[in-house]
Design an enzyme around this catalytic site. Structure first.
Site, PDB file in Angstrom:
ATOM      1  N   ASP A 188       0.330   1.608 -16.555  1.00  0.00           N
ATOM      2  CA  ASP A 188       2.213   0.677 -16.124  1.00  0.00           C
ATOM      3  C   ASP A 188       3.031  -0.071 -17.564  1.00  0.00           C
ATOM      4  O   ASP A 188       3.583   0.653 -18.075  1.00  0.00           O
ATOM      5  CB  ASP A 188       2.002  -0.006 -14.723  1.00  0.00           C
ATOM      6  CG  ASP A 188       1.744   0.250 -14.016  1.00  0.00           C
ATOM      7  OD1 ASP A 188       1.100   1.171 -13.597  1.00  0.00           O
ATOM      8  OD2 ASP A 188       1.368  -0.627 -12.852  1.00  0.00           O
ATOM      9  N   GLU A 424     -10.609  -6.420 -12.585  1.00  0.00           N
ATOM     10  CA  GLU A 424      -8.942  -5.291 -12.640  1.00  0.00           C
ATOM     11  C   GLU A 424      -9.910  -4.806 -14.039  1.00  0.00           C
ATOM     12  O   GLU A 424      -9.523  -2.933 -13.891  1.00  0.00           O
ATOM     13  CB  GLU A 424      -8.259  -5.903 -12.449  1.00  0.00           C
ATOM     14  CG  GLU A 424      -6.846  -4.925 -12.659  1.00  0.00           C
ATOM     15  CD  GLU A 424      -6.003  -5.872 -11.854  1.00  0.00           C
ATOM     16  OE1 GLU A 424      -5.473  -6.852 -12.129  1.00  0.00           O
ATOM     17  OE2 GLU A 424      -5.303  -4.447 -11.605  1.00  0.00           O
TER      18      GLU A 424
HETATM   19  C1  2M8 Z   1      -1.429  -1.712 -11.139  1.00  0.00           C
HETATM   20  O1  2M8 Z   1       0.219  -1.422 -10.791  1.00  0.00           O
HETATM   21  C2  2M8 Z   1       1.202  -2.308  -9.620  1.00  0.00           C
HETATM   22  C3  2M8 Z   1       2.380  -1.155  -9.440  1.00  0.00           C
HETATM   23  O2  2M8 Z   1       1.942  -0.057  -9.276  1.00  0.00           O
HETATM   24  C4  2M8 Z   1       1.302  -3.204 -10.353  1.00  0.00           C
HETATM   25  O3  2M8 Z   1       1.383  -3.415 -11.425  1.00  0.00           O
HETATM   26  O4  2M8 Z   1       2.059  -4.303  -9.139  1.00  0.00           O
HETATM   27  C5  2M8 Z   1      -1.906  -0.199 -11.952  1.00  0.00           C
HETATM   28  O5  2M8 Z   1      -2.729  -0.541 -12.632  1.00  0.00           O
HETATM   29  C6  2M8 Z   1      -1.711   1.074 -10.839  1.00  0.00           C
HETATM   30  O6  2M8 Z   1      -2.798   2.354 -11.500  1.00  0.00           O
HETATM   31  C7  2M8 Z   1      -2.289   0.676  -9.765  1.00  0.00           C
HETATM   32  O7  2M8 Z   1      -2.724   1.568  -9.640  1.00  0.00           O
HETATM   33  C8  2M8 Z   1      -1.777  -0.877  -8.629  1.00  0.00           C
HETATM   34  C9  2M8 Z   1      -3.292  -1.265  -7.846  1.00  0.00           C
HETATM   35  O8  2M8 Z   1      -4.379  -1.659  -8.416  1.00  0.00           O
HETATM   36  O9  2M8 Z   1      -1.998  -1.744  -9.564  1.00  0.00           O
END
Ligand code: 2M8
Length: 460
Positions: A188, A424
Site C-alpha cells: 500500500d 509484520e
Molecule cells: C495491509 O493493508 C491494510 C489495508 O488493506 C491496512 O494497512 O490496513 C497491507 O500490508 C496488505 O498487503 C495486507 O493484505 C493487509 C493485511 O495484512 O495489511
C-alpha cells in the site's frame, strides 16, 4: 559484482530439533489467529479476513493441516462478487466497528447489487494468488480425494476471479491487470505510488472526518502518514459513490497502474489454474492462452530496456514508474521468463539497491531501493523486509536455479524470525520487528520454507 553471501545471510543451518521448535511456534501463531473458518492476519491490527493473506496462510497451513487450509480459501471466496471480483477484505460481523478502519460501515458493500448476500466486504481487490494457493493445498494434501473435491468446488470461482481481471481491468488490451487503489497492490504505502497520490486533488469538503485505528495498535512511525491515508480514503470514497463499478473506476483514471507484482502473481496463478483445470477435467487451453497473454504483457509493457528492470506502468501518464522496488523481482515467478531478464533481476538484487556492501549486517530483501528517495527502514512498505515478498522471490529464484541467492533469502527469513518473532515486517539492517506482532503470513510462510527444507533433507 561483489562476492555474494556475507556470513550473517547465508542459509541458516538448523538442527532438526530447532526446526521442529520453530514450526511449532509458527503453528501456534496460526492457531491463535484462527477464527473458526478463517484466520485473521493479526488479532489487533487486522481483525477480519484479507484476500491475499488468506492465500499465503492457506499455503503455509497446507503443510500442517489440510482441512483448515481448504477452509481458509473457501471462506474467502464466500466474499466473491457476482462480477467475479474477489474483494480485499471479508468482514467478520462479530468484530466491533471501531476495531478496524475502514470497516464495513465505510465500504457499504451491501448497497451494491453485485456484492454477495449477507456477507460484508470491501469494494476493491488484491493480488490474485488464490489459484496458486489452491494448487499448493492440493499438492500437500494427505486426503487426495477430499483435495480434489475442494479443487472442483473452487475451480469455477477461481476462473471467475481471473475472468474479472481480464474482462474489466485491462482497458488498453495489454494482457495485464490494472489496479485502481494502492490497497489493491498489497504494498500500500510503497514509494512507487507517491507521485500518483501527490497528483490527486482532494476537493475541499470531499473528505468526511474519519478516525484511524491502526495507530492504536502499531507505532505511528511504522504506519502510513495521515496525508497518505487521506488519499486512500478519498479514492475509496470516490469508488463507493460509483458502487465500485469497474468501468467507472477504470475510466476515471484517478489511480490506474499495472504493477509487476500484481501481474506476475496473476500469471503464476493463471498457470496454476491451467493445472487445476486438468485435474478437474475442465479445459486447460483457455488458461494457457490467458497465461501467454499476461506473459507477453509483462515482457512488452513492463520491461524497461533502458534500466534493465521491470517497472510498474501508469495508465494515466502512460509512463513507467522509474523506481526500484522488490516488486520488480516478481516476474521470476514466471517459469518461462527469458534468461537475460531473470539474470538482470538477480544482478539488481545483488546490487547496492537491495544489498548493502559486505560487512554491513543486513537482511534480504528490502521492500524498496535502499538508495532511493523515499526509502524508510521502518515505515510500512517503504523499505522494511516483508516475509511474503521474500517468499515470492525465494520461490522465483529457486525456479530459475538461483539457489545461492535463494539460500540467502531463506537465511534472512529464518534469522529475522528467530531474532524478532513473527512480526509484520523487519528493519533490513537491525532486524528489529515492526507493525503487528504474531502476524499470520509470517508464520505460515515459515512453515512452507521449513517443510521445503525438510523435504530436501530427506534421503531420496
Ligand atoms: C495491509 O493493508 C491494510 C489495508 O488493506 C491496512 O494497512 O490496513 C497491507 O500490508 C496488505 O498487503 C495486507 O493484505 C493487509 C493485511 O495484512 O495489511
Amino acid at each position: 559484482m561483489r562476492e555474494p553471501g556475507a556470513g550473517h545471510r547465508r542459509r541458516k543451518v538448523l538442527l532438526e530439533a530447532e526446526r521442529q521448535q520453530l514450526a511449532a511456534r509458527a503453528r501456534a501463531v496460526l492457531d491463535a489467529n484462527w477464527r473458526g473458518s478463517s484466520t485473521v492476519p493479526s488479532r489487533s491490527l487486522y481483525p477480519h479476513q484479507w484476500s491475499w493473506d488468506a492465500a499465503f496462510i492457506a499455503i503455509g497451513r497446507s503443510r500442517v493441516e489440510q482441512e483448515r487450509a481448504q477452509r481458509e480459501l473457501e471462506s474467502m471466496f464466500e466474499a466473491q462478487w457476482s462480477t467475479g471480483m474477489l474483494p480485499h477484505i471479508k468482514f467478520d460481523p462479530q468484530v466491533p466497528d471501531d476495531a478496524y478502519f475502514p470497516g464495513p460501515g465505510f465500504w457499504q458493500s451491501d448497497r451494491c447489487p453485485a456484492s454477495p448476500r449477507g456477507v460484508l466486504t470491501s469494494g476493491i481487490t488484491q493480488p490474485p494468488l488464490h489459484a496458486r494457493a489452491a494448487l499448493e493445498v492440493w499438492s500437500h494434501a494427505s486426503d487426495r480425494a477430499e483435495a480434489l473435491a475442494f479443487l472442483r468446488r473452487l475451480y469455477p470461482k477461481l476462473a471467475a476471479q481471473h475472468a474479472h481481471l481480464a474482462g474489466w481491468r485491462d482497458p488498453e488490451g495489454h494482457g495485464l491487470a490494472a489496479i485502481v487503489h494502492p490497497w489493491e497492490s498489497g504494498q500500500d504505502n510503497s514509494p512507487l505510488w507517491d507521485a500518483e497520490l501527490d497528483h490527486l486533488e482532494i476537493p475541499p469538503g470531499s473528505l468526511p472526518p474519519y478516525q484511524r485505528y491502526d495507530v492504536r495498535h502499531a507505532d505511528a512511525a511504522d504506519r502510513p502518514s495521515d496525508a497518505a491515508y487521506d488519499r486512500y480514503v478519498y479514492l475509496a470514497i470516490s469508488f463507493r459513490e460509483q458502487r465500485y463499478d469497474d468501468r467507472a473506476l477504470i475510466e476515471q483514471r484517478l489511480f490506474c497502474i499495472e504493477p509487476p507484482l500484481f501481474n506476475a502473481i496473476y500469471l503464476w496463478s493463471e498457470l496454476a489454474l491451467a493445472e487445476i483445470a486438468r485435474l478437474v477435467d475442465a479445459q486447460e487451453g483457455p488458461h494457457l492462452v490467458a497465461a501467454r497473454r499476461i506473459r507477453d504483457g509483462i515482457v512488452r509493457n513492463l520491461w524497461d530496456p533502458e534500466h534493465g528492470r521491470f517497472l510498474a506502468h501508469d495508465l494515466r501518464t502512460k509512463r513507467r514508474i522509474r523506481k526500484a522496488s522488490v516488486d520488480a523481482a516478481m516476474p521470476l515467478l514466471d517459469p518461462e521468463l527469458p534468461e537475460p531478464m531473470a539474470g538482470a533481476i538477480v544482478d539488481e538484487l545483488r546490487s547496492p539497491h537491495f544489498d548493502p556492501p559486505a560487512g554491513v549486517e543486513h537482511f534480504l530483501i528490502p521492500s524498496y531501493d535502499l538508495t532511493g528517495r523515499g526509502f524508510d527502514r521502518r515505515r510500512y512498505w517503504r523499505g522494511p523486509v516483508w516475509i511474503n515478498t521474500d517468499w515470492l522471490v525465494w520461490r522465483g529464484l529457486r525456479q530459475h536455479g538461483e539457489h545461492d541467492l535463494a539460500g540467502e533469502v531463506e537465511g534472512s527469513v529464518v534469522r529475522l524470525i528467530e531474532r524478532s518473532g513473527f512480526r509484520e515486517y523487519y528493519d533490513p539492517f537491525g532486524a528489529q520487528g515492526y507493525g503487528s506482532q504474531d502476524f499470520s503470513w509470517t508464520a505460515a510462510l515459515l512453515l512452507d520454507v521449513l517443510a521445503t527444507r525438510a523435504g530436501e533433507a530427506r534421503p531420496a
